[in-house]
Design an enzyme around this catalytic site. Structure first.
Site, PDB file in Angstrom:
ATOM      1  N   HIS A 278       0.878  -1.174   0.000  1.00  0.00           N
ATOM      2  CA  HIS A 278       0.000   0.000   0.000  1.00  0.00           C
ATOM      3  C   HIS A 278       0.919   1.229   0.000  1.00  0.00           C
ATOM      4  O   HIS A 278       1.821   1.330   0.822  1.00  0.00           O
ATOM      5  CB  HIS A 278      -0.880  -0.018   1.258  1.00  0.00           C
ATOM      6  CG  HIS A 278      -1.970   0.997   1.234  1.00  0.00           C
ATOM      7  ND1 HIS A 278      -1.724   2.348   1.286  1.00  0.00           N
ATOM      8  CD2 HIS A 278      -3.319   0.858   1.145  1.00  0.00           C
ATOM      9  CE1 HIS A 278      -2.879   3.003   1.245  1.00  0.00           C
ATOM     10  NE2 HIS A 278      -3.858   2.111   1.149  1.00  0.00           N
TER      11      HIS A 278
ATOM     12  N   ARG B 109      -6.437  10.577  -0.416  1.00  0.00           N
ATOM     13  CA  ARG B 109      -5.834  11.005  -1.688  1.00  0.00           C
ATOM     14  C   ARG B 109      -6.932  11.276  -2.708  1.00  0.00           C
ATOM     15  O   ARG B 109      -6.838  12.168  -3.529  1.00  0.00           O
ATOM     16  CB  ARG B 109      -4.864   9.937  -2.207  1.00  0.00           C
ATOM     17  CG  ARG B 109      -3.516   9.971  -1.507  1.00  0.00           C
ATOM     18  CD  ARG B 109      -2.572   8.934  -2.069  1.00  0.00           C
ATOM     19  NE  ARG B 109      -2.750   7.628  -1.472  1.00  0.00           N
ATOM     20  CZ  ARG B 109      -3.136   6.530  -2.102  1.00  0.00           C
ATOM     21  NH1 ARG B 109      -3.358   6.560  -3.408  1.00  0.00           N
ATOM     22  NH2 ARG B 109      -3.257   5.391  -1.468  1.00  0.00           N
TER      23      ARG B 109
END
Ligand SMILES: Cc1cc2nc3c(=O)[nH]c(=O)nc-3n(C[C@H](O)[C@H](O)[C@H](O)COP(=O)(O)OP(=O)(O)OC[C@H]3O[C@@H](n4cnc5c(N)ncnc54)[C@H](O)[C@@H]3O)c2cc1C
Length: 589
Positions: free
Chosen positions: A235, A256
């Site tokens: 990740h 994000r």
């Protein structure tokens, strides 16, 4: 030792195991099953930690075909297409089922709300703020409690060995009660492996430590086949907080999605250069490589990370939609409105795993697998939100199929390869062995060395020489393993648990490396600096790896390279439909 007899055993108390149990009890009220979990049922494993959400094409402008297409593009076309179409088609129905079972997903203006996750053409990640996993696993377990007459729960019990009959079919399992230090011998018609993979093999990682590749190791010893084991997902945004338990914990992708930016030490938003169209919403593999490169090329932070900048996001949005993230950031003594967060990729998920068909059947009769233990759905790169969807969709489905197989199997097997008594005695002797050594290696030290080896030589960036060295070192660790010294006794002994964990992790590590050595290209999560290009001409293929049931050693591993079967969609089909695709997801070969 206690002996139990039942129709089926499910190993694992995460979303996959819970759903398999719920799928099974729906088949018939006559089904009896035992759910065995190393941790607490519904509270252990990665499922509980799911923050982001669950992918399902629910909106009018979305469809299962777009979900399938995004998943195949992200997986760089080595996914098994029959599994992906099952996932995409059944995910919406599973959201409905979960709601009926009491899960509250966030809603806006009456409709289920979804987040934008990397690599998806639509916002389809359904969630309950940023604690979707708690919502899902709690409600699944609550549902299952209604079937207490059919289901026996064995918590804090770990499966140690599958029982196989004379023809190799799985017919039960030997389980170790971690608290009492005693064994259960369970005879069953079918066994479902849902123990959740082994991404804990690396120094910096996100999943809980009890996931140590146990199901994969059980399947491997029994002779099952594995697919694309080289595909380990990192990740991109794991927190960098050296020396604390928060190191490697995930900063949710949705941050994000709503505008969080990545900056290098020079303040450059480097994703504008690497992936101008998607920037921080690019696929996880793209972001992971980009961050790794920034750091290796000297544009990283002092602790070897990059910065995540959330300063432009609205405070009330973070607090409201990502309450856990807000809390985690506060725990670091930081304020997302004024401070940058240090992040680096963290080992997260295994896309490779036990080879299954869409019914969860492995290559071994009587043995099923589901969730992160199984491979084939995610190809070379899992989309965020497809993991919990995989566990729920296939959990229910595989549980039902395993129950039907158990019903069709008229009798419990009685002809075992080795007498049950002999198998139990051998296991008892093995469990006692580290206590008999007068001195020796510490299992925690073995684990540390294994993690360092995997991170440095077989992690985000790989090459042949490094991986061969890693294999040699793993062989050494295998030699050291029987020389471990453990103090105390069998009951609640964490060192003994770690010793058992390491034994299994060593098997998974060597499968990952053997497979990674074979794939001479870079694709998705598998990045080889000695073969930096994706090579569709030679490698639109799956790597299948296994040992024969009776072979003792893994240097006699068998491998097969099989071309992908493009039953739904091929790279060419997608390239010809580029109007619906974001530009850099076009194939690069
Ligand atoms: C921090 C984090 C965040 C994530 N966020 C998302 C997200 O937002 N969306 C998404 O789709 N996916 C996410 N994932 C991935 C997702 O969690 C997994 O895809 C999914 O939960 C796997 O489910 P599972 O049931 O296969 O395994 P797990 O949930 O990991 O469960 C494994 C179970 O097996 C038990 N077990 C292990 N060994 C044994 C043994 N020997 N005997 C008996 N039991 C055993 C464990 O105790 C546990 O109960 C995330 C993962 C992590 C680590």
């Amino acid at each position: 030792m206690e002996t139990l007899k039942t129709n089926m055993v499910i190993l694992g108390g995460g979303a996959a195991g819970l759903c398999a149990a719920l799928g099974a009890v729906q088949v018939s009220s006559s089904i009896r099953l035992i759910l065995v979990s190393k941790g607490l049922i519904g509270k252990s494993g990665s499922s509980r930690m799911v923050q982001g959400g669950f992918n399902a094409a629910l909106k009018g402008d979305d469809s299962w075909k777009l979900h399938l297409e995004d998943t195949l593009i992200s997986g760089e076309f080595i996914n098994r297409q029959d599994l992906v179409s099952t996932l995409a088609k059944e995910a919406p129905r599973c959201i409905e089922q979960l709601e009926n079972w009491g899960c509250f997903f966030d809603r806006k203006e009456g409709n289920i709300h979804s987040k934008t996750f990397g690599g998806q053409t639509k916002s389809r990640t359904v969630h309950r703020k940023d604690f979707t996993g708690i919502e899902v696993t709690s409600k699944l377990f609550d549902q299952l409690l209604a079937f207490e007459e059919q289901v026996l729960f064995l918590q804090e019990c770990r499966a140690l060995q599958l029982l196989q009959n004379e023809s190799g079919a799985v017919a039960g399992v030997i389980v170790f009660d971690i608290r009492k230090g005693t064994l259960y011998l369970i005879q069953a018609k079918v066994v479902v492996l849902a123990t959740g993979g082994a991404a804990t093999l690396f120094s910096v990682k996100a999943p809980p430590m009890e996931k140590s590749g146990d199901g994969m190791a059980l399947a491997y010893r029994a002779g099952a086949q594995f697919v694309d084991m080289e595909m380990v997902q990192f990740h991109p945004t794991g927190l960098v907080v050296p020396g604390t338990l928060l190191n490697g914990s995930v900063v949710e992708e949705g941050l994000r999605g709503i505008g969080g930016k990545l900056l290098n030490s020079q303040g450059e938003r480097f994703m504008e250069r690497v992936s101008p169209n998607h920037k921080e919403c690019a696929n996880r593999d793209v972001l992971t490589r980009a961050i790794y490169r920034e750091v290796k090329e000297g544009r990283g932070t002092e602790n070897g990370g990059v910065w995540l900048d959330l300063r432009e996001l609205k405070e009330d949005v973070i607090k409201d939609e990502f309450p856990n993230m807000w809390k985690r950031i506060s725990l670091l003594g930081k304020d997302p409105k004024s401070d940058l967060l240090e992040v680096f990729p963290t080992a997260h998920y295994m896309m490779g795993g036990i080879r299954i068909n869409p019914y969860g059947q492995t290559s071994i009769s009587g043995l099923f697998s589901v969730g992160e233990d199984a491979g084939g759905v995610h190809g070379a790169n899992r989309l965020g939100g497809n993991g919990i969807a995989d566990s729920v969709v296939f959990g229910l489905r595989v549980g039902q199929n395993a129950a039907i197989a158990a019903i069709n199997e008229s009798e419990l097997q009685r002809n075992f390869q080795l007498s049950l008594e002999k198998q139990c005695n051998q296991l008892k002797k093995k469990l006692q062995s580290p206590f008999l050594n007068e001195k020796g290696v510490n299992p925690f030290y073995l684990r540390k060395k294994l993690e360092e080896t995997m991170s440095q030589l077989a992690g985000i960036c790989r090459n042949e020489q490094g991986m061969i060295s890693a294999l040699h070192f793993i062989e050494k660790l295998k030699e050291w393993h029987p020389r471990t010294y453990i103090n105390g006794n069998l009951s609640y002994n964490l060192a003994l648990q770690e010793w058992l964990n390491v034994e299994n992790l060593l098997i998974v590590a060597s499968l990952i490396i053997h497979s990674a050595l074979l794939r001479r290209e870079s694709r998705g999560a598998h990045w080889r600096e000695d073969y930096p290009e994706k090579n569709d001409r030679d490698w639109l293929s799956n790597i299948v790896i296994f040992k024969e049931r009776d072979q003792e050693e893994d240097h006699q591993l068998k491998t097969k390279i099989e071309p992908v079967s493009f039953t739904m969609m091929s790279p060419e089909t997608v390239n010809s439909r580029k109007s619906i695709l974001p530009p850099e997801t076009k194939l690069r070969s």
